[in-house]
Design a protein around this motif. Structure first.
Motif, PDB file in Angstrom:
ATOM      1  N   CYS A 132      -7.442  15.635  -0.481  1.00  0.00           N
ATOM      2  CA  CYS A 132      -7.128  14.282  -0.925  1.00  0.00           C
ATOM      3  C   CYS A 132      -8.097  13.272  -0.306  1.00  0.00           C
ATOM      4  O   CYS A 132      -8.608  12.393  -1.000  1.00  0.00           O
ATOM      5  CB  CYS A 132      -5.691  13.940  -0.558  1.00  0.00           C
ATOM      6  SG  CYS A 132      -5.086  12.450  -1.343  1.00  0.00           S
ATOM      7  N   MET A 152      -8.203   2.100  -8.755  1.00  0.00           N
ATOM      8  CA  MET A 152      -7.007   2.671  -9.383  1.00  0.00           C
ATOM      9  C   MET A 152      -6.909   4.183  -9.162  1.00  0.00           C
ATOM     10  O   MET A 152      -5.815   4.711  -8.968  1.00  0.00           O
ATOM     11  CB  MET A 152      -7.015   2.345 -10.875  1.00  0.00           C
ATOM     12  CG  MET A 152      -5.677   2.452 -11.500  1.00  0.00           C
ATOM     13  SD  MET A 152      -4.565   1.316 -10.670  1.00  0.00           S
ATOM     14  CE  MET A 152      -3.091   1.604 -11.541  1.00  0.00           C
ATOM     15  N   ASN A 153      -8.036   4.872  -9.160  1.00  0.00           N
ATOM     16  CA  ASN A 153      -8.008   6.317  -8.890  1.00  0.00           C
ATOM     17  C   ASN A 153      -7.503   6.613  -7.482  1.00  0.00           C
ATOM     18  O   ASN A 153      -6.810   7.604  -7.264  1.00  0.00           O
ATOM     19  CB  ASN A 153      -9.378   6.938  -9.107  1.00  0.00           C
ATOM     20  CG  ASN A 153      -9.760   6.988 -10.561  1.00  0.00           C
ATOM     21  OD1 ASN A 153      -8.900   7.003 -11.437  1.00  0.00           O
ATOM     22  ND2 ASN A 153     -11.051   7.003 -10.836  1.00  0.00           N
ATOM     23  N   TRP A 155      -5.375   4.731  -5.843  1.00  0.00           N
ATOM     24  CA  TRP A 155      -3.934   4.496  -5.902  1.00  0.00           C
ATOM     25  C   TRP A 155      -3.215   5.719  -6.478  1.00  0.00           C
ATOM     26  O   TRP A 155      -2.182   6.143  -5.970  1.00  0.00           O
ATOM     27  CB  TRP A 155      -3.627   3.255  -6.727  1.00  0.00           C
ATOM     28  CG  TRP A 155      -2.180   3.176  -7.105  1.00  0.00           C
ATOM     29  CD1 TRP A 155      -1.644   3.387  -8.329  1.00  0.00           C
ATOM     30  CD2 TRP A 155      -1.074   2.915  -6.230  1.00  0.00           C
ATOM     31  NE1 TRP A 155      -0.279   3.268  -8.274  1.00  0.00           N
ATOM     32  CE2 TRP A 155       0.099   2.977  -6.993  1.00  0.00           C
ATOM     33  CE3 TRP A 155      -0.967   2.647  -4.871  1.00  0.00           C
ATOM     34  CZ2 TRP A 155       1.353   2.777  -6.461  1.00  0.00           C
ATOM     35  CZ3 TRP A 155       0.300   2.442  -4.337  1.00  0.00           C
ATOM     36  CH2 TRP A 155       1.437   2.506  -5.124  1.00  0.00           C
ATOM     37  N   ARG A 156      -3.769   6.286  -7.519  1.00  0.00           N
ATOM     38  CA  ARG A 156      -3.149   7.465  -8.134  1.00  0.00           C
ATOM     39  C   ARG A 156      -3.100   8.636  -7.148  1.00  0.00           C
ATOM     40  O   ARG A 156      -2.135   9.403  -7.134  1.00  0.00           O
ATOM     41  CB  ARG A 156      -3.905   7.859  -9.395  1.00  0.00           C
ATOM     42  CG  ARG A 156      -3.686   6.903 -10.533  1.00  0.00           C
ATOM     43  CD  ARG A 156      -4.353   7.375 -11.818  1.00  0.00           C
ATOM     44  NE  ARG A 156      -4.283   6.339 -12.821  1.00  0.00           N
ATOM     45  CZ  ARG A 156      -5.325   5.643 -13.262  1.00  0.00           C
ATOM     46  NH1 ARG A 156      -6.542   5.902 -12.815  1.00  0.00           N
ATOM     47  NH2 ARG A 156      -5.170   4.709 -14.177  1.00  0.00           N
ATOM     48  N   ASN A 207      -0.341   7.922  -4.573  1.00  0.00           N
ATOM     49  CA  ASN A 207       0.958   7.996  -5.243  1.00  0.00           C
ATOM     50  C   ASN A 207       1.343   9.452  -5.510  1.00  0.00           C
ATOM     51  O   ASN A 207       2.501   9.840  -5.369  1.00  0.00           O
ATOM     52  CB  ASN A 207       0.920   7.194  -6.540  1.00  0.00           C
ATOM     53  CG  ASN A 207       2.293   6.887  -7.082  1.00  0.00           C
ATOM     54  OD1 ASN A 207       3.285   7.050  -6.388  1.00  0.00           O
ATOM     55  ND2 ASN A 207       2.353   6.453  -8.311  1.00  0.00           N
ATOM     56  N   LYS A 208       0.360  10.260  -5.859  1.00  0.00           N
ATOM     57  CA  LYS A 208       0.607  11.685  -6.086  1.00  0.00           C
ATOM     58  C   LYS A 208       0.888  12.414  -4.772  1.00  0.00           C
ATOM     59  O   LYS A 208       1.752  13.282  -4.700  1.00  0.00           O
ATOM     60  CB  LYS A 208      -0.613  12.306  -6.776  1.00  0.00           C
ATOM     61  CG  LYS A 208      -0.458  13.743  -7.153  1.00  0.00           C
ATOM     62  CD  LYS A 208      -1.686  14.252  -7.879  1.00  0.00           C
ATOM     63  CE  LYS A 208      -1.588  15.718  -8.210  1.00  0.00           C
ATOM     64  NZ  LYS A 208      -2.807  16.211  -8.857  1.00  0.00           N
TER      65      LYS A 208
END
Length: 104
Positions: free
Chosen positions: A6, A42-43, A45-46, A49-50
């Protein structure tokens, strides 16, 4: 997805002052979440969030001493929470102007 995988997928500008290979997503959750909210795309954030889930992100944000007002509004909107529930809402710094800060 592991912590190292990640961290390697985040935008390079997020950790310009730190080496992401030296810390863990779980141990440094508040640091990572705040960086993504304030400077991420935004990527990014995704990815958080994942990895963490919205509940963990909100929990970490509620304990942050400082958070950009735009980021606070964003997290409140998507989680349907109130700004008053967040620590950073109560610890806002006041910025008195020098010419008005002293009255005679």
């Amino acid at each position: 997805m592991s912590s190292k995988e990640c961290l390697s997928q985040f935008s390079k500008n997020l950790f310009w002052d730190a080496d992401p290979s030296r810390f863990s997503m779980d141990e440094s959750a508040a640091y990572v979440i705040q960086r993504v909210l304030e400077y991420g795309q935004m990527n990014d954030w995704r990815l958080i969030n994942k990895y963490f889930g919205l509940d963990k992100i909100v929990e970490e944000c509620k304990n942050m001493r400082t958070l950009n007002p735009v980021c606070l509004s964003f997290i409140c909107t998507i989680s349907h929470t109130k700004e008053e529930e967040y620590r950073c809402y109560h610890f806002r710094q006041s910025f008195p102007t020098p010419w008005n800060s002293y009255e005679r």
